[in-house]
Design a protein around this motif. Structure first.
Motif, mmCIF file in Angstrom:
data_model
loop_
_atom_site.group_PDB
_atom_site.id
_atom_site.type_symbol
_atom_site.label_atom_id
_atom_site.label_comp_id
_atom_site.label_asym_id
_atom_site.label_seq_id
_atom_site.Cartn_x
_atom_site.Cartn_y
_atom_site.Cartn_z
ATOM 1 N N GLU A 480 0.837 -1.196 0.000
ATOM 2 C CA GLU A 480 0.000 0.000 0.000
ATOM 3 C C GLU A 480 0.880 1.257 0.000
ATOM 4 O OE1 GLU A 480 -3.297 -0.267 -0.028
ATOM 5 O OE2 GLU A 480 -3.945 -1.992 1.167
ATOM 6 N N TYR A 537 -7.006 -7.026 -5.410
ATOM 7 C CA TYR A 537 -6.516 -6.220 -4.296
ATOM 8 C C TYR A 537 -7.282 -6.555 -3.010
ATOM 9 C CZ TYR A 537 -3.328 -2.956 -6.700
ATOM 10 O OH TYR A 537 -2.275 -2.391 -7.357
ATOM 11 N N ARG A 541 -5.605 -7.948 0.449
ATOM 12 C CA ARG A 541 -5.766 -7.287 1.752
ATOM 13 C C ARG A 541 -6.304 -8.267 2.796
ATOM 14 N NH1 ARG A 541 -7.764 -2.651 -1.671
ATOM 15 N NH2 ARG A 541 -6.068 -1.118 -1.624
#
Length: 714
Positions: A480, A537, A541
């Protein structure tokens, strides 16, 4: 970008600044948290590792100090144009883009599309690597693209593809290492290059593993080993033949595995039968009794793993050397089950992902081949162009430098690399780059190559640049963004989209985020060997990382490949006889020693980033030449003396370090410095005929004192 705490204004912060990020350096890709607190005078930073499956929360000294180069006052903060006197003037992004478009257009109109080349890097995110390949082929329509990862993984990648049908750094998860009862570390100094992995190996030793290290010099890694095979530089393939011969002679193969899961054993056995172990011992410099001991330990172990790295791979027979270590794995059946496998220890931060999605001259996303009609059609469909618009295969990184020197390539777009320092035969490369009509460099710091740029574009650092990277075990990770970009800096992908737009190809590059690029990458890789389609994504995560291949969003794998079948059409792995050959260049009366190169703990690649870190630079302020004390006496050289090293290609100066742990016929010089300390001014330009890897790890050299040493120093 997620909130990260207070923004610094006028050098002050009311509360701690917290940045969660990922180390930009080696292929482990350790997670970390950086906390900055203002004490009234300056910001003070603390760094701590964060839990993750690869490093288990550990950090090394490079990771602990990586923030220093990202926050350096030497960052390039705005576009610049080089003036005739070699200085740079600040310009706007619009001016930079217009100049790039004008010059590229003029050069391609006069000399063809392929007169402009693209040169990338193995530390770029997957998104940037993917987009750079698309940029070359769709925006510039040139066949000339390659990247510095060619110098890192090409031998292992080619060998894995040919032998196993697939190239992924490790065929098993890191967590399998402690399950291995015998481990071979061939040409890899993990203790200095990937130090956060060392606990896996110490755990294996605690559980009874026998560790064998193959290296011409003693290192922190060989000191951990139970057996050190001190091979002559360049003779790794021959040493593997010796190990294989003993395994076959002593009946230590796995006949059922060989019969059911491989092809080519008959030819390999006949090849080894004709070899003489004494001859191999003489060629390699490793006594026959040590070869027997190592082969017996590996062959008799119930589980075992083999790791190779640059010491084996950066040879002009690197492809064949890796094939021979894979032969070792396959004839003993030590693959596809817990505690067994092969690992190519990736060097660069995204050396794995960088080669999967289009930076290499012969590849398209998903590890597809640019010369395969079906692959071309599929990727062209994703990109919205006709397959006939895709250019053909280009050439490897060093061969691009040859074409630059020959003026076939007249302009170069370079992103995240420093070819003047990283290429072999560096004097030749520098001469070539000076001949370019136009050079564009996108980077965060002023490298030796960036100083030559006509247009210099400021790129974001790891703290600012969101994107995915693929670690050495094939685990895709999301890094990130941890802070806003400084000055007028742009992300790599924004730069590529901006240039594509002024080139009139903006409709193919209308991305607004890294995640949008990754979504297209997912589709472009779908069905390929490196299938990322099932990775998103959101999933990264949630899960912290996902192994490829991952063809479905609902699918996960354990990270262990080849449990039941290999990736070839017939499901079998391929064994291949490998000849025992001497290097392209051997020591002689004029150049009596072997030069080999490598890394040190506190630096990374060409040192552009780590030499901007005060804490890291202070640990190693200059390069050095490691010699055996008896060799030093032979050439009247003392400890700490400045010496000149010379090969048929160039010279350099270094300070000596004397060490009894290096072979007497060998000199070791690290690769992290440029200019007069650049060891690649000396290295040989010969390339592996299969993978086009340069032979960095061996050439003939002579040494002499820069100033005659005093007798009492010797």
């Amino acid at each position: 970008m997620k909130p990260i705490g207070p923004v610094l204004e006028a050098g002050r912060s009311t509360s701690p600044l917290v940045m969660d990020t990922q180390c930009p350096f080696c292929s482990v890709q350790c997670k970390m948290r950086i906390t900055g607190e203002f004490d009234g005078k300056r910001m003070n930073y603390t760094v701590e590792g964060q839990p993750n499956a690869a490093s288990e929360g550990r950090l090394c000294v490079k990771g602990m100090n990586a923030y220093q180069h990202a926050l350096s006052s030497e960052r390039i903060l705005h576009p610049m144009r080089r003036l005739p006197d070699g200085t740079f003037e600040r310009i706007t992004w619009k001016e930079a883009y217009q100049e790039i478009a004008r010059r590229f257009y003029e050069i391609q109109r006069g000399f063809g599309s392929d007169a402009v080349g693209v040169y990338g890097g193995g530390s770029l995110t997957n998104e940037s690597a993917y987009l750079l390949g698309k940029f070359a082929r769709v925006a510039l329509r040139t066949k000339y693209i390659d990247y510095n990862g060619r110098f890192c993984m090409s031998a292992a990648a080619s060998a894995g593809n040919k032998a196993l049908g697939m190239d992924r750094g490790l065929t098993n998860p890191l967590s399998d290492i402690p399950l291995a009862k015998c481990i071979i570390l061939a040409g890899t100094n993990i203790a200095e290059c990937q130090p956060t992995l060392m606990p896996y190996f110490t755990r294996a030793k605690e559980q009874g593993a026998f560790i064998i290290a193959i290296d011409p010099r003693e290192t922190a890694t060989t000191q951990m080993a139970d057996l050190h095979l001190q091979v002559k530089p360049g003779m790794d393939a021959a040493l593997a033949n010796g190990l294989l011969k003993v395994i076959l002679d002593e009946g230590l193969t796995d006949p059922a595995f060989v019969e059911g899961r491989t092809r080519g054993f008959t030819e390999l056995a006949a090849h080894l039968e004709a070899m003489d172990l004494g001859v191999i011992a003489g060629m390699t410099g490793v006594p026959a009794e040590l070869i027997r001991r190592a082969a017996s330990a590996y062959g008799r172990a119930s589980t075992g793993m083999v790791f190779t790295a640059r010491g084996v791979e950066q040879q002009t027979d690197g492809y064949m050397a890796v094939r021979n270590f894979l032969n070792l794995v396959l004839v003993t059946g030590k693959i596809g089950r817990p505690g067994c496998g092969y690992g190519a220890v990736t060097g660069q931060g995204n050396g794995q992902g960088g080669r999967e999605h289009g930076q290499k001259a012969d590849q398209l996303p998903g590890y597809r081949l640019i010369e395969n009609a079906a692959d071309r059609a599929y990727v062209a469909g994703v990109w919205g162009i006709d397959p006939s618009e895709l250019p053909g295969k280009g050439v490897s990184a060093y061969e691009m430098m040859e074409k630059v020197h020959d003026r076939e390539i007249r302009a170069l777009f370079l992103m995240g690399s420093n070819p003047i320092v990283s290429n072999p035969n560096a004097v030749f490369v520098e001469e070539g780059l000076k001949k370019l009509d136009f050079l564009v460099v996108a980077d965060m710091l002023m490298s030796e190559t960036a100083k030559m740029a006509d247009i210099l574009l400021p790129a974001s650092a790891y703290l600012e640049n969101e994107g995915t990277l693929t670690n050495l075990e094939g685990r895709v990770l999301l890094r990130e963004a941890a802070r806003e970009v400084p000055g007028e800096v742009q992300h790599d992908w924004q730069i590529l989209c901006g240039v594509a737009s002024v080139l009139g190809r903006g409709r193919y590059f209308g991305f607004r985020s890294a995640e949008e690029i990754f979504d297209e990458l997912r589709h472009a890789s779908r069905g390929g060997a490196a299938d990322y389609y099932g990775i998103t994504y959101d999933r990264l995560r949630r899960e912290g990382g996902v192994y490829w291949p991952c063809p479905s969003p609902d699918e996960a794998n354990s990270g262990r490949l080849f449990e039941e079948t290999f990736a070839h059409g017939d499901g079998l792995a391929e064994l291949l006889p490998v000849d025992s050959r001497f290097p392209v260049e051997t020591a002689c009366s004029e150049y009596p020693l072997y030069l080999t190169t490598g890394r040190v703990l506190s630096h990374y690649l060409t040192g552009v980033q780590t030499r901007r870190s005060p804490s890291l630079a202070a640990r190693e302020i200059e390069t050095f030449a490691e010699l055996h004390p008896r060799t030093a006496r032979r050439f009247k050289i003392g400890e700490g003396a400045l010496i000149v090293l010379e090969t048929r290609r160039g010279t350099m100066t270094a300070r000596t370090r004397l060490h009894t742990g290096i072979r007497e016929d060998t000199v070791f010089v690290p690769m992290h410095w440029g200019d007069g300390q650049n060891v690649n001014r000396l290295t040989h330009p010969a390339l592996d005929p299969v993978c086009r890897m340069p032979g960095f790890k061996v050439c003939a050299v002579r040494v002499e004192p820069l100033v005659t040493a005093r007798a009492d120093d010797l």
